[in-house]
Design a protein around this motif. Structure first.
Motif, PDB file in Angstrom:
ATOM      1  N   GLN A 187      -0.977  -0.156  10.132  1.00  0.00           N
ATOM      2  CA  GLN A 187      -0.370   1.300   9.620  1.00  0.00           C
ATOM      3  C   GLN A 187       0.736   1.840  10.012  1.00  0.00           C
ATOM      4  O   GLN A 187       0.907   3.032  10.207  1.00  0.00           O
ATOM      5  CB  GLN A 187      -1.684   2.470   9.997  1.00  0.00           C
ATOM      6  N   SER A 246      -3.507   7.411  -2.754  1.00  0.00           N
ATOM      7  CA  SER A 246      -3.012   6.407  -2.618  1.00  0.00           C
ATOM      8  C   SER A 246      -3.138   5.411  -3.729  1.00  0.00           C
ATOM      9  O   SER A 246      -3.912   5.599  -4.563  1.00  0.00           O
ATOM     10  CB  SER A 246      -3.303   5.694  -1.131  1.00  0.00           C
ATOM     11  N   VAL A 260       3.806   3.126   8.765  1.00  0.00           N
ATOM     12  CA  VAL A 260       4.068   3.631   7.362  1.00  0.00           C
ATOM     13  C   VAL A 260       5.663   4.178   7.492  1.00  0.00           C
ATOM     14  O   VAL A 260       5.873   4.895   8.094  1.00  0.00           O
ATOM     15  CB  VAL A 260       3.284   4.996   7.395  1.00  0.00           C
ATOM     16  N   TYR A 268       2.263  12.131   0.349  1.00  0.00           N
ATOM     17  CA  TYR A 268       1.805  13.263   1.210  1.00  0.00           C
ATOM     18  C   TYR A 268       2.296  14.470   0.590  1.00  0.00           C
ATOM     19  O   TYR A 268       3.680  14.546  -0.118  1.00  0.00           O
ATOM     20  CB  TYR A 268       2.308  12.762   2.485  1.00  0.00           C
ATOM     21  N   GLN A 280      -7.038   3.224   6.348  1.00  0.00           N
ATOM     22  CA  GLN A 280      -7.264   4.573   6.211  1.00  0.00           C
ATOM     23  C   GLN A 280      -6.082   5.475   6.274  1.00  0.00           C
ATOM     24  O   GLN A 280      -5.176   5.356   6.995  1.00  0.00           O
ATOM     25  CB  GLN A 280      -8.152   4.897   7.313  1.00  0.00           C
ATOM     26  N   PRO A 281      -5.872   6.327   5.262  1.00  0.00           N
ATOM     27  CA  PRO A 281      -4.736   7.323   5.427  1.00  0.00           C
ATOM     28  C   PRO A 281      -4.726   8.016   6.645  1.00  0.00           C
ATOM     29  O   PRO A 281      -5.940   8.468   7.327  1.00  0.00           O
ATOM     30  CB  PRO A 281      -4.954   8.256   4.334  1.00  0.00           C
ATOM     31  N   GLN A 282      -3.543   8.287   7.175  1.00  0.00           N
ATOM     32  CA  GLN A 282      -3.422   8.999   8.503  1.00  0.00           C
ATOM     33  C   GLN A 282      -3.484  10.566   8.280  1.00  0.00           C
ATOM     34  O   GLN A 282      -3.030  10.949   7.157  1.00  0.00           O
ATOM     35  CB  GLN A 282      -2.158   8.606   9.150  1.00  0.00           C
ATOM     36  N   TYR A 288       0.868  -1.340  -0.233  1.00  0.00           N
ATOM     37  CA  TYR A 288       0.137   0.117  -0.143  1.00  0.00           C
ATOM     38  C   TYR A 288       0.972   1.256  -0.002  1.00  0.00           C
ATOM     39  O   TYR A 288       1.653   1.359   0.999  1.00  0.00           O
ATOM     40  CB  TYR A 288      -0.996   0.146   1.205  1.00  0.00           C
ATOM     41  N   LEU A 345       1.493   5.564  -0.732  1.00  0.00           N
ATOM     42  CA  LEU A 345       0.577   6.807  -0.494  1.00  0.00           C
ATOM     43  C   LEU A 345       1.542   7.988  -0.782  1.00  0.00           C
ATOM     44  O   LEU A 345       2.871   7.742  -0.693  1.00  0.00           O
ATOM     45  CB  LEU A 345       0.367   7.001   1.225  1.00  0.00           C
ATOM     46  N   PHE A 364      -2.462  14.207   3.447  1.00  0.00           N
ATOM     47  CA  PHE A 364      -2.405  13.093   2.481  1.00  0.00           C
ATOM     48  C   PHE A 364      -3.132  13.631   1.018  1.00  0.00           C
ATOM     49  O   PHE A 364      -3.914  14.490   0.994  1.00  0.00           O
ATOM     50  CB  PHE A 364      -3.483  12.180   3.162  1.00  0.00           C
ATOM     51  N   SER A 408      -5.958   8.102  12.651  1.00  0.00           N
ATOM     52  CA  SER A 408      -6.789   7.531  11.629  1.00  0.00           C
ATOM     53  C   SER A 408      -7.824   6.652  12.547  1.00  0.00           C
ATOM     54  O   SER A 408      -7.806   6.397  13.649  1.00  0.00           O
ATOM     55  CB  SER A 408      -5.661   6.571  10.920  1.00  0.00           C
TER      56      SER A 408
END
Lengths: 113, 115
Positions: free
Chosen positions: A99, A49, A101, A36, B102-104, A32, A34, A46, B94
């Motif tokens: 999550q 994604s 990241v 930013y 879910q994006p932070q 996954y 993303l 954000f 999040s």
């Protein structure tokens, strides 16, 4: 060990042209990804994604492309606007639900009017 | 609808001291993560809290600890401060949605300077 790499610290583009920001990753567990955007004195925001089951995701002027075999993704901004000038971070995670990241070091984009 | 809020905005400490940073998540969010961003670098994951427990931890020493309260707000504590702890500390929140990431959402950070 930098698992997410943004090899271009900066990029300058004329207003109205395309901006292409690149990102490479090394961890095969990432699925996954993303992008930013960060303005000075603000936290990252954000942008867009993509999951590993896709190779393209589009949102308005922003499109992210994923090449899993090359472990490479890119963000295209068309057309570029002066307000797009910011630092762009590529980030990646595995879909464990927790999550965690991992971020790249960022690319500073300057859009010249 | 308030986003992620962090306090204080700036903080100056000396080596060996202890510091506590605070974070209120975005309304409706239940998970809080903390990141350290050194100058010229991307944010580095410190740890994440969900249901008042630390769920994941990055490569940071035990001097870094945290807490999450029943209202989902969170604190980051750093003991025995070192010069290298000078950085921007970012809080992100999040909503944990089972099976879906879910994006932070990030706060604007606390700038910590160690003298």
């Amino acid at each position: 060990d930098q698992q997410v790499k943004q090899n271009s610290p900066s990029l300058s583009v004329q207003e109205g042209r395309i901006s292409i920001l690149n990102c490479d990753y090394t961890n095969s567990m990432f699925d996954y990804f993303l992008w930013y955007k960060k303005y000075p004195a603000e936290g990252p925001t954000f942008l867009i994604s993509i999951s590993s089951i896709k190779d393209k995701n589009e949102d308005g002027r922003f499109t992210v492309f994923l090449n899993k075999s090359a472990k490479h993704l890119s963000l295209h901004i068309v057309p570029s606007q002066p307000g797009d000038s910011a630092v762009y971070f590529c980030a990646a995670s595995d879909l464990t639900g927790y999550q965690k990241v991992t971020f790249g070091t960022g690319t500073k984009l300057q859009v010249i009017p | 609808d308030a986003g992620v809020t962090q306090s204080p905005t700036h903080l100056i400490k000396t080596r060996g001291q202890q510091v506590t940073l605070r974070c209120s998540p975005k309304s409706g969010h239940d998970t809080v993560s903390w990141y350290q961003q050194a100058l010229g670098q991307g944010p580095q994951f410190i740890f994440q809290y969900y249901e008042e427990e630390e769920r994941q931890r990055g490569n940071f020493p035990d001097r870094f600890s945290g807490h999450q309260f029943p209202n989902y707000s969170s604190e980051l504590n750093v003991n025995a401060l070192l010069l290298g702890d000078s950085a921007l500390y970012l809080c992100a929140s999040s909503l944990r949605d089972r099976g879906h990431l879910q994006p932070q959402h990030f706060g604007d950070g606390t700038r910590l300077s160690i003298l």
